[in-house]
Design a protein around this motif. Structure first.
Motif, PDB file in Angstrom:
ATOM      1  N   UNK A   1       0.799  -1.207   0.000  1.00  0.00           N
ATOM      2  CA  UNK A   1       0.000   0.000   0.000  1.00  0.00           C
ATOM      3  C   UNK A   1       0.844   1.275   0.000  1.00  0.00           C
ATOM      4  N   UNK A   2       0.180   2.329  -0.384  1.00  0.00           N
ATOM      5  CA  UNK A   2       0.711   3.694  -0.334  1.00  0.00           C
ATOM      6  C   UNK A   2       2.008   3.866  -1.118  1.00  0.00           C
TER       7      UNK A   2
ATOM      8  N   UNK B   1       1.898   4.715  -4.608  1.00  0.00           N
ATOM      9  CA  UNK B   1       1.260   5.026  -5.884  1.00  0.00           C
ATOM     10  C   UNK B   1       2.307   5.247  -6.985  1.00  0.00           C
TER      11      UNK B   1
ATOM     12  N   UNK C   1      -4.229   7.707 -15.903  1.00  0.00           N
ATOM     13  CA  UNK C   1      -4.620   9.024 -16.415  1.00  0.00           C
ATOM     14  C   UNK C   1      -3.921   9.297 -17.731  1.00  0.00           C
TER      15      UNK C   1
ATOM     16  N   UNK D   1      -4.810  16.232 -16.192  1.00  0.00           N
ATOM     17  CA  UNK D   1      -5.725  15.400 -15.405  1.00  0.00           C
ATOM     18  C   UNK D   1      -7.068  16.113 -15.208  1.00  0.00           C
ATOM     19  N   UNK D   2      -6.978  17.439 -15.164  1.00  0.00           N
ATOM     20  CA  UNK D   2      -8.192  18.226 -14.920  1.00  0.00           C
ATOM     21  C   UNK D   2      -9.262  17.974 -15.990  1.00  0.00           C
ATOM     22  N   UNK D   3      -8.853  17.945 -17.275  1.00  0.00           N
ATOM     23  CA  UNK D   3      -9.760  17.625 -18.384  1.00  0.00           C
ATOM     24  C   UNK D   3     -10.491  16.327 -18.106  1.00  0.00           C
TER      25      UNK D   3
ATOM     26  N   UNK E   1     -10.889  14.614 -15.428  1.00  0.00           N
ATOM     27  CA  UNK E   1     -11.825  14.592 -14.311  1.00  0.00           C
ATOM     28  C   UNK E   1     -13.179  15.145 -14.746  1.00  0.00           C
TER      29      UNK E   1
ATOM     30  N   UNK F   1     -14.828   2.979 -11.772  1.00  0.00           N
ATOM     31  CA  UNK F   1     -14.362   3.364 -10.444  1.00  0.00           C
ATOM     32  C   UNK F   1     -13.034   4.107 -10.537  1.00  0.00           C
ATOM     33  N   UNK F   2     -12.854   5.031  -9.606  1.00  0.00           N
ATOM     34  CA  UNK F   2     -11.625   5.824  -9.583  1.00  0.00           C
ATOM     35  C   UNK F   2     -10.570   5.087  -8.771  1.00  0.00           C
TER      36      UNK F   2
ATOM     37  N   UNK G   1      -7.595   6.050  -6.989  1.00  0.00           N
ATOM     38  CA  UNK G   1      -6.984   7.313  -6.596  1.00  0.00           C
ATOM     39  C   UNK G   1      -5.486   7.324  -6.866  1.00  0.00           C
ATOM     40  N   UNK G   2      -5.049   8.412  -7.477  1.00  0.00           N
ATOM     41  CA  UNK G   2      -3.622   8.581  -7.708  1.00  0.00           C
ATOM     42  C   UNK G   2      -3.091   7.772  -8.870  1.00  0.00           C
TER      43      UNK G   2
ATOM     44  N   UNK H   1      -8.374   5.096 -13.824  1.00  0.00           N
ATOM     45  CA  UNK H   1      -9.759   4.628 -13.727  1.00  0.00           C
ATOM     46  C   UNK H   1      -9.816   3.176 -14.155  1.00  0.00           C
TER      47      UNK H   1
END
Lengths: 518, 236
Positions: free
Chosen positions: B84-85, B87, B175, B191-193, B195, B216-217, B219-220, B223
């Motif tokens: 984990x953690x 990314x 992404x 990434x903004x686009x 989202x 599903x997303x 995170x980091x 998708x």
């Protein structure tokens, strides 16, 4: 801090009066004697004055007190002259002088010399006492300033500043640190002087090595503690006694500083020791308990599995699974803690929908929250935020697990989102034991556990919220807690900055814009 | 397809290999084990392997290096196992050609769903052109999207996104891969686009866009359009 006061200058008070003043006083004395002569002469016409000369003595005394020796002698001669003209008969000649008149000469001169000496002595004594008083006052103020320093580590800097101002030169303070000298503070420009070299030389010989620039050895309780090096000879008018007293006080101040630092060090060490013990105790308990359950269940299954009924077997299996998950959560926290300590959080900030974060966190905590009902705002109604979604999600998971632990089964845990002061604030409101005013602050400290929790009803290690705080802050957000009171549930808030708004057409053309995105 | 599918598990922990073996065997996989990178590369050279499960931490060896060596000559699908953690590690694994990742610890159901998703090849253009999960159906040949049987109109970019995800159904798409695939190389960082478009896409295809079940997303990372068996694994 007020500016340092000036050191009183030695020898200023008993300064010699100047010639002009003496002349002025002498002329004044002569004039007063003349006036007195006229007055006595006029008086002697009306009444019988037996010894006129005695009446001049007060004038001579006055001249001695206010003017000193020369004006009083002037007054004495003037008195003789006036007497010889007005009272002596026929004129003043020594060979056939009246014994009364000869006595007058000695009386006048004697009074002038003796009284002017006495007055001068008294004046000097008063001045010296005023000077001593000023030095005492100065040293007291000096001491007050040094002892007013709350943080012991600041003492050397204040000391150097005060000494430099008083001595009118650069000042460097060195202290003995396990055999070698360490600079504590330095103020001013030393020019060609190498303060450290001078200090070391002095320190080795344990005595003043050079007169220029002056170096002072600092003592405390008879033992040397350090060295003060100055950049130049102090003002010659400074009282050496005052300097010596200041140096002595400096030594005491440094000794006080070292003592205070040592006490502080010991205190910190003791605290670290306590923390270490708490960590070890917590680790031992939190690792052993689930392991004991897992081992117990597995050995039961191994030995009695075939003869157990289906229900018992299922129960044992779910115990193993739950305890393993608990162990996993605990290890996760410890790892998070290590990452925070090692400064390896490396946040990846990006624009993200709050809904993505809350959904991921709810997915993670599905099992932990199975006995509670979740009420959630429509997070898609919120604008995007700019944060590290992974870190915030992990913080939110900790908060949700916490809410589940401290709220009674069946109660509501609400997840709210709103815009507040230019940011999105995500709130987890539980129906648990709540917080009192002071707890809301302390709750993010490591190993803090709610009072009820320490009694063992609630499992946990007091690290979750501390980790959450570190994560949210690393992600550029804020985290805080409040409560309507004990027993009224607690609310945890995570504030995140808004992302810039981006206007997007369906064709995928985008431009930075200030208007809100639909 | 008569041959048994062969799967190579590369992990230095014997317990992990032991726990994966029975479930895979029950699903008709032939399991080959490797305890180190060298053993893994040797096994890959000897027999035909259909899937590699690669641990990122092989004792003192870095799984990424093994992946890089492997990718020099093989395009076998690879699922990496991470902790984990990390990314950044996941992204790096994707850059070096991993097909998916799993975070330890994981359940066997999750593992099998990932294995199946990766094994399922992207549907060729004229064969099996319809992707279906839950109430969502994407007809890749006719460019038609149905939600609960009703056709949904998507803009070209929204469809582009869905198509890209459907071609890699069940797997994480980063992404960067999505941005390059739909908008082109020059937008790889925006990434903004992504989202904003994902939000719009979800509003069209999800029953509850605030709680998406199909896309599903991660995170980091990116998708994932869930495959049917993954949707079931989550629901259970």
């Amino acid at each position: 801090m007020t500016s340092p006061i000036a050191l009183p200058i030695a020898g200023k008070e008993p300064a010699r009066p100047r010639a002009g003043r003496i002349l002025l006083h002498s002329v004044m004395a002569a004039v007063v004697v003349g006036l007195a002569g006229i007055a006595v002469f006029t008086l002697s016409r009306a009444i019988n004055v037996t010894s006129a000369s005695i009446l001049f003595v007060p004038v001579i005394l006055g001249a001695a007190i206010f003017g000193g020796m020369i004006p009083s002698l002037t007054a004495a001669f003037a008195s003789l002259a006036v007497c010889s003209v007005l009272f002596y008969n026929p004129a003043f000649f020594l060979p056939d002088a009246d014994p009364q008149e000869v006595a007058d000469i000695f009386v006048f001169a004697g009074v002038a010399i003796a009284s002017s000496q006495l007055a001068g002595y008294a004046r000097r004594a008063a001045a010296a006492s005023r000077h001593r008083e000023a030095i005492m006052e100065y040293l007291l103020a000096f001491n007050r300033r040094i002892s007013a320093v709350v943080d012991p580590a600041m003492i050397p800097a204040v000391l150097a500043e005060e000494l430099s101002h008083s001595l009118g030169s650069a000042v460097a303070i060195y202290v003995d640190d396990a055999g070698s000298l360490r600079e504590l503070a330095a103020v001013g420009d030393f020019g060609a002087v190498q303060p450290l070299a001078v200090a070391e030389q002095t320190w080795r010989r344990q005595e003043r090595a050079t007169a220029v620039p002056p170096v002072y050895l600092l003592h405390s309780g008879g033992a040397p503690v350090g060295v003060i090096v100055t950049g130049a000879e102090p003002d010659g008018r400074l009282d050496p006694l005052a300097i010596a007293a200041m140096v002595e006080q400096s030594g005491l101040a440094l000794a006080r500083m070292r003592l205070a630092l040592r006490v502080e060090e010991a205190r910190v060490q003791a605290k670290a020791e306590n923390l270490r013990e708490a960590v070890l105790g917590s680790i031992s308990h939190d690792l052993h308990t689930p392991l004991a359950s897992i081992l117990g269940s597995v050995t039961t299954l191994e030995k009695f599995g075939p003869i157990c009924d289906e229900n018992t077997r299922a129960e044992l299996q779910s115990t193993i699974r739950e305890e393993a998950q608990r162990l996993e959560r605990y290890i996760r926290r410890m790892l998070d803690l290590t990452r925070i300590r090692a400064g390896r959080l490396a946040p990846q900030v990006e624009p993200i929908d709050v809904a993505d974060i809350t959904n991921a966190a709810l997915r993670q905590t599905q099992k932990a929250l199975v006995r509670h009902s979740i009420e959630s705002d429509d997070m898609l109604a919120l604008p995007m935020v700019e944060t590290d979604p992974v870190l915030v999600e992990q913080a939110l998971v900790n908060i949700l697990e916490n809410a589940a632990k401290y709220s009674p089964p069946g109660s509501v845990i609400a997840l709210r989102g709103q815009i507040e002061a230019g940011r999105v604030v995500l709130t987890v409101q539980d129906s648990g034991i709540g917080l009192d005013g002071t707890e809301a602050q302390k709750i993010f400290a490591p190993f803090y556990r709610a009072a009820d929790a320490t009694s063992g009803q609630v499992a946990g290690n007091g690290l979750g919220l501390m980790v959450s705080k570190a994560f949210v802050e690393a992600a550029g957000g804020e985290i805080w807690a409040d409560s309507r009171g004990v027993g009224q549930g607690a609310a945890f808030h995570i504030g995140m900055p808004l992302a810039k708004t981006l206007q997007v057409t369906d064709e995928g053309e985008a431009a930075w814009a200030t208007s809100a995105e639909s | 397809m008569g041959d048994k599918r062969r799967i190579l598990i590369v992990d230095d922990e014997v317990q992990i290999r032991r726990f994966l073996r029975p479930a895979l065997a029950m699903h008709d996989f032939e399991v080959i084990e490797a305890a180190s990178g060298a053993e893994a590369l040797e096994a890959l050279g000897k027999t035909e392997i259909h899937l590699v499960v690669l641990d990122m931490q092989l004792g003192d060896q870095d799984g990424l290096d093994v992946l890089k060596r492997l990718r020099e000559w093989s395009w076998v699908p690879v699922i990496v196992l991470t902790v984990r953690s990390r990314e950044a590690d996941k992204i790096r694994a994707f850059e070096r050609g991993a097909d998916d990742y799993l975070t330890k610890p994981f359940s066997i159901a999750e593992f099998l769903a990932r294995v199946n998703a990766v094994m399922r090849r992207a549907p060729p253009a004229n064969e099996e052109p319809v992707f279906e999960v839950g109430g969502l159906s994407v007809d890749l040949a006719r460019r038609r999207v149905l939600v609960e049987g009703a056709e949904v109109k998507l803009t070209p970019k929204q469809y582009g996104l869905l198509q890209h995800l459907a071609r890699h159904a069940g797997k994480v798409v980063t992404h960067e891969q999505l941005l390059r695939g739909v908008w082109g190389d020059e937008h790889a960082e925006d990434v903004h686009y992504l989202r904003i478009f994902m939000r719009k896409l979800r509003q069209r295809i999800e029953r509850d866009p605030a709680h998406p079940t199909y896309v599903v997303t991660e995170l980091g990372v990116g998708y994932r359009l869930l495959a049917a068996d993954q949707l079931e694994a989550i629901a259970s």
